[in-house]
Motif scaffolding. Structure first.
Motif, mmCIF file in Angstrom:
data_model
loop_
_atom_site.group_PDB
_atom_site.id
_atom_site.type_symbol
_atom_site.label_atom_id
_atom_site.label_comp_id
_atom_site.label_asym_id
_atom_site.label_seq_id
_atom_site.Cartn_x
_atom_site.Cartn_y
_atom_site.Cartn_z
ATOM 1 N N MET A 1 -12.742 8.984 56.350
ATOM 2 C CA MET A 1 -11.708 9.189 55.565
ATOM 3 C C MET A 1 -11.861 7.919 54.421
ATOM 4 N N PHE A 2 -11.885 8.342 53.403
ATOM 5 C CA PHE A 2 -12.065 7.435 52.086
ATOM 6 C C PHE A 2 -10.350 7.462 51.310
ATOM 7 N N ASN A 3 -9.825 6.484 51.170
ATOM 8 C CA ASN A 3 -8.587 6.137 50.589
ATOM 9 C C ASN A 3 -8.891 6.125 49.035
ATOM 10 N N VAL A 4 -8.417 7.104 48.297
ATOM 11 C CA VAL A 4 -8.729 7.192 47.002
ATOM 12 C C VAL A 4 -8.319 6.104 46.151
ATOM 13 N N GLU A 5 -7.325 5.354 46.243
ATOM 14 C CA GLU A 5 -7.190 3.944 45.420
ATOM 15 C C GLU A 5 -8.033 2.887 45.962
ATOM 16 N N GLU A 6 -8.222 2.618 47.421
ATOM 17 C CA GLU A 6 -9.077 1.773 47.484
ATOM 18 C C GLU A 6 -10.580 1.864 47.215
ATOM 19 N N GLU A 7 -10.900 3.201 46.890
ATOM 20 C CA GLU A 7 -12.161 3.582 46.548
ATOM 21 C C GLU A 7 -12.308 3.183 44.717
ATOM 22 N N LEU A 8 -11.131 3.389 44.385
ATOM 23 C CA LEU A 8 -11.017 2.997 42.798
ATOM 24 C C LEU A 8 -11.308 1.517 42.530
ATOM 25 N N LYS A 9 -10.820 0.968 43.457
ATOM 26 C CA LYS A 9 -11.058 -0.526 43.399
ATOM 27 C C LYS A 9 -12.229 -1.033 43.652
ATOM 28 N N ASN A 10 -13.020 -0.189 44.568
ATOM 29 C CA ASN A 10 -14.548 -0.485 44.825
ATOM 30 C C ASN A 10 -15.229 -0.039 44.053
ATOM 31 N N GLY A 11 -14.971 0.628 42.979
ATOM 32 C CA GLY A 11 -15.709 1.062 42.017
ATOM 33 C C GLY A 11 -16.720 2.338 42.175
ATOM 34 N N ALA B 1 -14.442 8.529 42.937
ATOM 35 C CA ALA B 1 -13.162 8.335 43.046
ATOM 36 C C ALA B 1 -12.020 8.707 41.621
ATOM 37 N N THR B 2 -12.767 8.471 40.790
ATOM 38 C CA THR B 2 -12.048 8.859 39.328
ATOM 39 C C THR B 2 -11.689 10.265 39.331
ATOM 40 N N LEU B 3 -12.704 11.135 39.949
ATOM 41 C CA LEU B 3 -12.357 12.782 39.862
ATOM 42 C C LEU B 3 -11.472 13.001 41.019
ATOM 43 N N TRP B 4 -11.547 12.176 42.234
ATOM 44 C CA TRP B 4 -10.604 12.462 43.292
ATOM 45 C C TRP B 4 -9.295 12.293 42.881
ATOM 46 N N LYS B 5 -9.170 11.138 41.950
ATOM 47 C CA LYS B 5 -7.623 10.833 41.656
ATOM 48 C C LYS B 5 -6.933 11.763 40.732
ATOM 49 N N THR B 6 -7.781 12.642 40.140
ATOM 50 C CA THR B 6 -7.206 13.470 39.125
ATOM 51 C C THR B 6 -6.331 14.747 39.916
ATOM 52 N N MET C 1 -9.849 11.307 50.387
ATOM 53 C CA MET C 1 -10.908 12.146 50.784
ATOM 54 C C MET C 1 -11.383 12.011 52.277
ATOM 55 N N TYR C 2 -11.629 13.346 52.704
ATOM 56 C CA TYR C 2 -12.090 13.554 54.027
ATOM 57 C C TYR C 2 -13.495 13.858 53.999
ATOM 58 N N ALA C 3 -14.570 13.179 54.421
ATOM 59 C CA ALA C 3 -15.870 13.611 54.430
ATOM 60 C C ALA C 3 -16.380 13.785 55.995
ATOM 61 N N LEU C 4 -16.994 14.852 56.244
ATOM 62 C CA LEU C 4 -17.256 15.132 57.638
ATOM 63 C C LEU C 4 -18.937 15.529 57.638
ATOM 64 N N PRO C 5 -19.562 15.352 58.681
ATOM 65 C CA PRO C 5 -21.040 15.938 58.714
ATOM 66 C C PRO C 5 -20.991 17.299 59.289
ATOM 67 N N LEU C 6 -21.805 17.967 58.637
ATOM 68 C CA LEU C 6 -21.908 19.375 59.299
ATOM 69 C C LEU C 6 -23.105 19.436 60.152
ATOM 70 N N ARG C 7 -22.772 19.927 61.494
ATOM 71 C CA ARG C 7 -23.918 19.807 62.389
ATOM 72 C C ARG C 7 -23.856 20.976 63.288
#
Length: 885
Positions: free
Chosen positions: A474-484, A488-493, A499-505
């Motif tokens: 799980m990526f927090n949108v605000e934290e990812e913006l701070k990390n560059g 994240a700029t797209l996610w913020k809109t 943002m939840y990212a999972l592997p497809l297996r």
């Protein structure tokens, strides 16, 4: 008569004192025996400390003059002894200002005073004024002296032949310990030791019973707990029995497994609302230097608040606890089976490990039950939903069908937006866009389209993290913006928080990634949906790739059949001489690595056999070693043979061809006769070796390779480089680990086992029974220079077997015009004729096993009489040590 009377009278007067002494001794012995029996009887009735104190105060004080008695026990863990039994009422030092200090002190065992007691065979006494000022003497000696005590009697208490403590007896009269008293103490010391041991055991049993009763009551109470409030009351009631003024906190591990949050607590020590609010609403990272240590410890841990503030300044709750007056606290993990649920933090100054572990076991069970009850309804709903979704997915046949099903379930049921699905390409490196929701980013068309078009790799930072995770990230949108984070700029809109990212297996194989935007997602639901999506995507891809896999299998099958026909027919390497032992050692050193190997040697020395030995001893042995004979390939087909081609790449390319490099992926590729490869092909080969990737002729897809290279040649590649026929850079790439195969003429000791091996082989295949081979034949074999090496020997043996008639090989055909010396003539230019003749005779004698004359001898090979050879050897200084060892 009178004289005799006087003698008699005189005799009676002389005997009277002896009789009195004896009588007194008997009376003293009887008294001591009576005292010992009485005291021993009393000691057998001792059950607790009070019994033993009364024995000292009433019985022993009633018989002898002493001021007070104490017992100390040894603690071998820290090499100290501490007070155990004290006569608080009768002790003259109880009013001393240092009395409490003495009661709670731990005195070292290694100081001289107590060591002299340990080494004494019987009770030993000391005048306090003589020893209290000695270096390292314990302070209780001076404290007693200051309260009028003059002398101390010390005796060691033993248990199972090991010192367990000491009996201290004090008196305020110097010399107050009589011989009788010392004898009595020495007599009852074993009984006192047993009594102390029994008291300790009884106290431990009583403590265990109290703990069991406590845990039983707590278990009965907590068994009825169904809510967090009930858990808080039960834990509060139990822990207040251990520390009535203390508080506790239970923290639960969050779903992200990175932090803990307050679950239930009792912080009645403070009424500061600010502190309470901060402690109740904060989230505490697991790896803060305290919580992670507790979670990794199987036993309770004790912490000092001030010391931990210095060690873990980021743990804000420590400052709050300091303000609340918590000097020390205990931490215990709450664990259900193999799963950590959280931690219990207690305001305690001391730890009873067994009791706290019992409490935490019950708390863990109750906490797990509460959490399970909270999840039951939710889980049932999610499982019902997943069942319906699974039915929908089974009807999916195309990407469009799958997209419709996914969009419906994510949007309407989970209030989640699909951002992107990427799938891993055939090369296993790149990922391509499989499905995405363009409507998520209506105002960022150019930016979003550019990102979609990019073919990222599995090593891309965020993708690599997702594929390596078990349950996704799980990526927090605000934290990812701070990390560059550029995404994240797209996610913020979208206005969504995470943002939840999972592997497809499918099974254990990664097939891609799915990215979804939401404020919060149920892990179970997301995992179930991703499993269904993974299967649907795998089925779609399988249908699209079925034809390609089928053709590849056909090519591999054809090649396997070809290899079976041409496989080297040696079942093992023959040769145990010094030269071959060096080769074996090199094989063993390089086999386990992925290092490139260059095998050199004359034709017929068995270079392919060495290559197969390296492959079969390597981790790649389960896969087929692919062989390419570079000398047998037409120049026009070399590139296609090595790298493959796509359909229509050139005239005659009617189908896709898998090249030998691709076929040898994760295995070994043997390039035989590498010196015959044309220069243009060498350049392309070098690129593939350097980049570890290739593109088929006419293809655009880059194929990553993991191929171990073994090359072989009978040419001198360094000379070829000088002549401009071989690339130096390719040579250096191949010649990482050179192995040179010695010619057969340098392996004379191996000729006999090789001959016997070939006789058995061809006798079996031709149906001949060969019983023996004549010594003359063996001498001829050893004296021949073998320009064709092992291959030539094999052919000569096969021919001789066919010519034999009586089961014995009497002769063997040796070419008459074979060169007798393969030595480079340039090496002879700086040597005299005698030196050349001497070296030649020595080499011939070595090949003939030192035989000078007769059949198969050096004289026969040199075609001179034996006497002439003897004369030459004498003239040239050739001795037996030069040619025979």
């Amino acid at each position: 008569m009178k004289e005799n009377s006087r003698d008699s009278k005189s005799g009676k007067k002389a005997a009277a004192p002896s009789d009195n002494v004896l009588l007194q001794t008997v009376e003293q012995y009887k008294r001591e025996r009576e005292i010992l029996l009485a005291l021993s009887s009393d000691l057998t009735k001792v059950r607790d400390k009070n019994d033993l104190i009364l024995l000292f105060k009433k019985r022993i004080k009633g018989l002898f003059y002493i001021s007070h008695t104490i017992v100390t026990l040894i603690d071998y863990k820290d090499a100290t002894y501490t007070p155990f039994l004290l006569d608080n009422d009768g002790s003259p030092i109880r009013s001393h200002q240092r009395y409490q200090e003495m009661v709670h002190s731990r005195f070292p065992l290694n100081e001289p005073f107590i060591q002299s007691v340990l080494h004494a065979a019987a009770p030993i006494s000391f005048l306090l004024e003589d020893i209290m000022n000695e270096p390292q003497s314990p302070p209780f000696l001076r404290v007693n002296y200051e309260k009028g005590v003059k002398e101390i009697l010390m005796a060691t208490l033993m248990k199972e032949e090991k010192a367990m403590g000491f009996l201290h007896v004090y008196t305020d009269k110097p010399g107050g310990f009589s011989t009788e008293f010392r004898s009595i103490i020495n007599g009852i010391i074993p009984q006192i030791s047993s009594a102390v041991s029994n008291i300790i055991k009884n106290e431990e049993l009583l403590k265990e019973e109290e703990e069991k009763s406590f845990l039983l009551d707590f278990s009965s109470e907590i068994a009825t707990v169904r809510t967090k409030e009930g858990l808080a009351r039960a834990v509060q009631g139990a822990l207040h029995k251990l520390n009535p003024s203390g508080g506790f906190v239970i923290r639960r591990i969050n779903e992200d497994k990175k932090a803990l949050s307050p679950y239930v607590h009792d912080l009645s020590k403070t009424h500061d609302k600010k502190i309470l609010t901060a402690l109740e609403n904060s989230v505490f990272p697991i790896n803060d230097g305290i919580q992670n240590r507790i979670l990794n410890s199987a036993i309770p841990m004790l912490f000092n608040t001030e010391r931990e503030i210095q060690r873990s300044p980021d743990s804000a709750y420590l400052q709050y606890w300091k303000q609340m007056g918590m000097e020390n606290f205990a931490g215990i993990r709450l664990r259900n089976g193999e799963t950590n649920l959280g931690i219990l933090l207690l305001d305690l100054d001391d730890i009873n490990v067994k009791l706290l572990k019992g409490i935490c076991a019950q708390v863990s069970i109750a906490m797990a039950n509460i959490m399970a009850n909270e999840q039951i309804t939710k889980t049932q709903e999610e499982q019902s939903f997943l069942l319906d979704f699974s039915k929908d997915i089974t009807r999916v046949r195309t990407r469009l069908d799958l997209q419709k099903a996914i969009f419906t379930v994510l949007d309407k049921t989970m209030h989640t937006q699909l951002a992107m699905i990427r799938v891993i390409d055939d090369d296993g490196i790149h990922l391509s866009s499989f499905m995405y929701d363009r409507s998520l980013f209506p105002n960022t068309k150019g930016t979003f389209d550019d990102m979609v078009a990019i073919r990222i790799t599995v090593e891309e930072t965020y993708t690599a993290q997702v594929l390596a995770s078990e349950e996704g990230l799980m990526f927090n949108v605000e934290e990812e913006l701070k990390n560059g984070n550029a995404y994240a700029t797209l996610w913020k809109t979208t206005g969504l928080k995470n943002m939840y990212a999972l592997p497809l297996r499918v099974g254990d194989k990664n097939i891609g990634t799915i990215w979804m935007l939401a404020n919060r997602l149920s892990p179970l639901l997301v995992k179930g949906i991703c499993a269904q999506i993974s299967i649907a995507i795998a089925n779609i891809q399988a249908n699209e790739q079925l034809d390609g896999y089928k053709k590849k299998l056909e090519v591999e099958n054809d090649y396997l059949k070809e290899q079976i026909k041409t496989i080297y027919n040696f079942s093992e390497i023959i040769g145990s001489g010094e030269a071959m032992q060096k080769v074996y050692r090199l094989i063993s050193l390089v086999a386990d690595s992925n290092t490139s190997v260059l095998v050199t040697g004359e034709t017929g020395t068995g270079k392919e056999l060495i290559a197969r030995a390296i492959h079969n001893a390597s981790p790649r042995k389960e896969k087929l070693m692919v062989k390419v004979n570079c000398a047998a390939l037409p120049a026009s087909l070399i590139e296609s043979e090595l790298f493959g081609h796509e359909r229509g790449a050139f005239t005659g390319a009617v189908d896709r061809r898998i090249g030998k490099f691709e076929l040898a992926n994760n295995s070994t590729l043997f390039l035989d006769e590498i010196g015959e490869l044309p220069l243009d092909a060498q350049a392309k080969l070098l690129r593939v070796i350097q980049e570890r990737e290739l593109e088929r002729i006419g293809g655009k897809q880059t194929i990553k390779l993991d191929v171990r290279l073994i090359a072989a040649t009978n040419r001198n590649l360094e000379e070829e480089i000088k002549a401009g026929r071989f690339r130096a850079d390719l040579y250096f790439r191949l010649n990482v680990f050179p192995i040179h195969l010695p010619p057969l003429r340098q392996r004379l000791e191996d000729i006999e086992p090789l001959t016997n091996f070939f006789i058995q082989k061809y006798a079996r295949s031709t149906g001949r029974k060969i019983r023996s081979i004549s010594p003359r034949v063996m001498h001829k074999l050893r004296s021949y220079t073998w320009p064709g090496n092992v291959r030539e020997l094999e052919h000569l043996v096969e021919r001789s077997i066919l010519l034999s008639e009586d089961g014995k090989i009497e002769d063997i055909y040796i070419p008459e015009n074979a060169a007798e010396d393969q030595q480079n003539p340039a090496l002879l230019l700086n040597r005299s004729l005698d030196e050349v003749e001497r070296s030649y005779i020595i080499e011939t004698l070595k090949r003939c096993a030192g035989k000078i004359s007769g059949a198969g001898s050096a004289a026969e090979v040199l075609k001179i009489p034996g006497n002439t050879l003897h004369s030459k050897m004498k003239k040239l200084g050739i001795y037996k040590s030069d040619y025979f060892s």
